[in-house]
Motif scaffolding. Structure first.
Motif, short mmCIF file in Angstrom:
data_model
loop_
_atom_site.label_atom_id
_atom_site.label_comp_id
_atom_site.label_asym_id
_atom_site.label_seq_id
_atom_site.Cartn_x
_atom_site.Cartn_y
_atom_site.Cartn_z
N ASN A 272 0.84 -1.20 0.00
CA ASN A 272 0.00 0.00 0.00
C ASN A 272 0.88 1.25 0.00
O ASN A 272 1.84 1.33 0.77
N ASP A 273 0.56 2.23 -0.84
CA ASP A 273 1.37 3.46 -0.86
C ASP A 273 0.57 4.62 -1.42
O ASP A 273 -0.51 4.43 -2.02
N TYR A 274 1.10 5.83 -1.22
CA TYR A 274 0.51 7.05 -1.79
C TYR A 274 1.40 7.57 -2.91
O TYR A 274 2.56 7.16 -3.04
N ASN A 275 0.85 8.46 -3.72
CA ASN A 275 1.60 9.01 -4.86
C ASN A 275 2.12 7.92 -5.79
O ASN A 275 3.23 8.00 -6.31
N ILE A 276 1.32 6.89 -5.97
CA ILE A 276 1.64 5.89 -7.01
C ILE A 276 0.48 5.86 -8.01
O ILE A 276 0.21 4.84 -8.64
N ILE B 290 2.29 -12.08 -2.90
CA ILE B 290 1.64 -10.76 -2.93
C ILE B 290 0.39 -10.89 -3.80
O ILE B 290 0.43 -11.52 -4.86
N ASP B 291 -0.71 -10.33 -3.33
CA ASP B 291 -2.00 -10.49 -4.02
C ASP B 291 -2.58 -9.18 -4.52
O ASP B 291 -3.52 -9.20 -5.31
N CYS B 292 -2.11 -8.07 -3.99
CA CYS B 292 -2.77 -6.81 -4.33
C CYS B 292 -1.87 -5.62 -4.07
O CYS B 292 -0.93 -5.69 -3.29
N VAL B 293 -2.21 -4.56 -4.79
CA VAL B 293 -1.58 -3.26 -4.58
C VAL B 293 -2.66 -2.28 -4.16
O VAL B 293 -3.70 -2.17 -4.82
N GLY B 294 -2.43 -1.59 -3.04
CA GLY B 294 -3.34 -0.56 -2.58
C GLY B 294 -2.82 0.81 -2.97
O GLY B 294 -1.67 1.15 -2.65
N LEU B 295 -3.64 1.55 -3.68
CA LEU B 295 -3.30 2.94 -4.01
C LEU B 295 -4.08 3.83 -3.06
O LEU B 295 -5.31 3.85 -3.08
N GLN B 296 -3.36 4.54 -2.19
CA GLN B 296 -4.05 5.31 -1.16
C GLN B 296 -4.98 6.36 -1.76
O GLN B 296 -6.10 6.55 -1.30
N ALA B 297 -4.46 7.10 -2.74
CA ALA B 297 -5.29 8.08 -3.47
C ALA B 297 -5.71 9.26 -2.59
O ALA B 297 -6.89 9.57 -2.46
N HIS B 298 -4.72 9.92 -1.99
CA HIS B 298 -4.95 11.20 -1.29
C HIS B 298 -4.66 12.32 -2.30
O HIS B 298 -3.50 12.60 -2.59
N PHE B 299 -5.72 12.94 -2.80
CA PHE B 299 -5.54 13.93 -3.87
C PHE B 299 -5.83 15.34 -3.37
O PHE B 299 -6.68 15.55 -2.49
N ASN B 300 -5.11 16.28 -3.96
CA ASN B 300 -5.36 17.70 -3.69
C ASN B 300 -4.92 18.50 -4.92
O ASN B 300 -4.51 17.90 -5.93
N SER B 301 -4.98 19.82 -4.84
CA SER B 301 -4.72 20.62 -6.05
C SER B 301 -3.28 20.43 -6.55
O SER B 301 -3.03 20.44 -7.74
#
Ligand code: G3I
Length: 305
Positions: free
Chosen positions: A169-173, A198-209
């Motif tokens: 799991n990570d952000y900015n990917i 490994i079975d999955c990738v988590g995209l955190q998806a914290h978005f802003n301008s």
């Protein structure tokens, strides 16, 4: 479907939220959570500092409270997170080397064993890559135990709970053209080629301008899925308001629906006032628990998708 999870279920997906155990006695909060969501993540309560406050002394009370609420209301649970450079208990922050490696693996084993059979997917390792253009691993006490710490954590998690999906799991990917995205993709490709579980990738998806939903989001999700893993949007929130925010939320939802192995979306909180962001309005419900334009746009995409 008339709720997020019902509409997502019609598409073979889940729709989830993060919950904080301290708010489980807020009936507006739990009413929305029960009605709209089918997958629950503990916002903080299953992290390393919460579950092993002293070395070898485990405390599952807050995590269990979230899990029991979720199971009692017919929800599934994503586990978050077994190994991370942040929110380590104080005793672990002081550790390095082989002693830390063993402590980390013991933590993964103990926590995954406690929750065995009850977790849909674990974020086994969280945020292990650096931001920016290097594509490097993030420097941390865990990384300094050796580059194989991530695969060691995944193997320990698999042994402890063979039925949980195991995610990185990570952000900015989110943007396929960014070095961090490519670096995580390369690690997952390497794990798949060498049989690291490994079975999955988590995209955190914290978005802003400054970090908007990229135009190539669908492409990014597809590239990860093409490695033979599921992808999940795990901590979605989008700064902004009104139609611009709504449009970005629908773009993320469309991108997930367009990728067969995108199995679900979790938003990182219920109401704007529940968000980890000190200010701003990044979620689907306002501070009064009312549905925002962003809510309607997500629901419409799930229903038309
Ligand atoms: O519970 C204590 C309280 O007792 C104390 O008085 C207060 C004083 O600071 O702190 C409270 O703990 C805070 C906790 O949230 C619960 O509210 C921590 O300080 C605070 O650091 C913690 O923040 C969490 C953050 O992770 C920590 O890294 C946020 O709630 C949580 O939303 C956020 O979630 C992360 C994901 O795990 C990983 N991806 C990014 C995401 C957003 O940062």
């Amino acid at each position: 479907g008339s709720t997020l999870h019902a509409a997502a279920s019609d598409q073979g997906r889940y729709f989830g939220t993060a919950l904080a155990q301290g708010k489980l006695n807020d009936s507006q909060y739990t009413t929305i959570a029960d009605r709209e969501f089918g997958m629950i993540t503990a916002e903080n309560e299953m992290k390393m500092d919460a579950t092993e406050p002293q070395r070898g002394v485990f405390n599952y009370s807050a995590g269990d409270r979230i899990l029991d609420w979720a199971v009692g209301h017919g929800k599934q649970v994503r586990g978050h997170a077994l190994a991370w450079h942040s929110q380590q208990p104080g005793w672990m922050q002081q550790m390095e080397g082989q002693q830390l490696r063993q402590a980390m693996l013991n933590h993964v084993t103990q926590v995954a064993t406690h929750y065995r059979g009850k977790i849909y997917a674990w974020d086994v390792v969280n945020e292990a890559f650096e931001d920016g253009s290097s594509g490097a691993r993030r420097n941390s006490n865990l990384q300094r135990t050796g580059n194989d710490w991530i695969e060691a954590a995944f193997r320990a998690a698999r042994a402890a709970d063979p039925n949980a999906k195991l995610c990185y799991n990570d952000y900015n990917i989110d943007n396929w053209s960014h070095a961090k995205t490519r670096a995580v993709h390369a690690m997952v490709a390497d794990f798949k080629s060498r049989g690291v579980p490994i079975d999955c990738v988590g995209l955190q998806a914290h978005f802003n301008s400054g970090n908007p939903v990229p135009n190539n989001y669908h492409e990014t999700l597809q590239h990860f899925a093409d490695l033979g893993v599921d992808v999940q949007i795990t901590e979605l929130d989008i700064e902004g308001s009104g139609s611009s925010q709504a449009q970005q939320y629908s773009g993320v939802t469309q991108a997930c629906l367009a990728v067969a192995r995108c199995t679900g979306i979790t938003v990182w909180g219920v109401r704007d006032t529940d968000s980890w962001r000190a200010s701003g309005t990044p979620l689907l419900f306002d501070g009064n628990g009312q549905k925002k334009a962003a809510y309607t746009s997500v629901l419409n995409v799930l229903n038309d998708g």
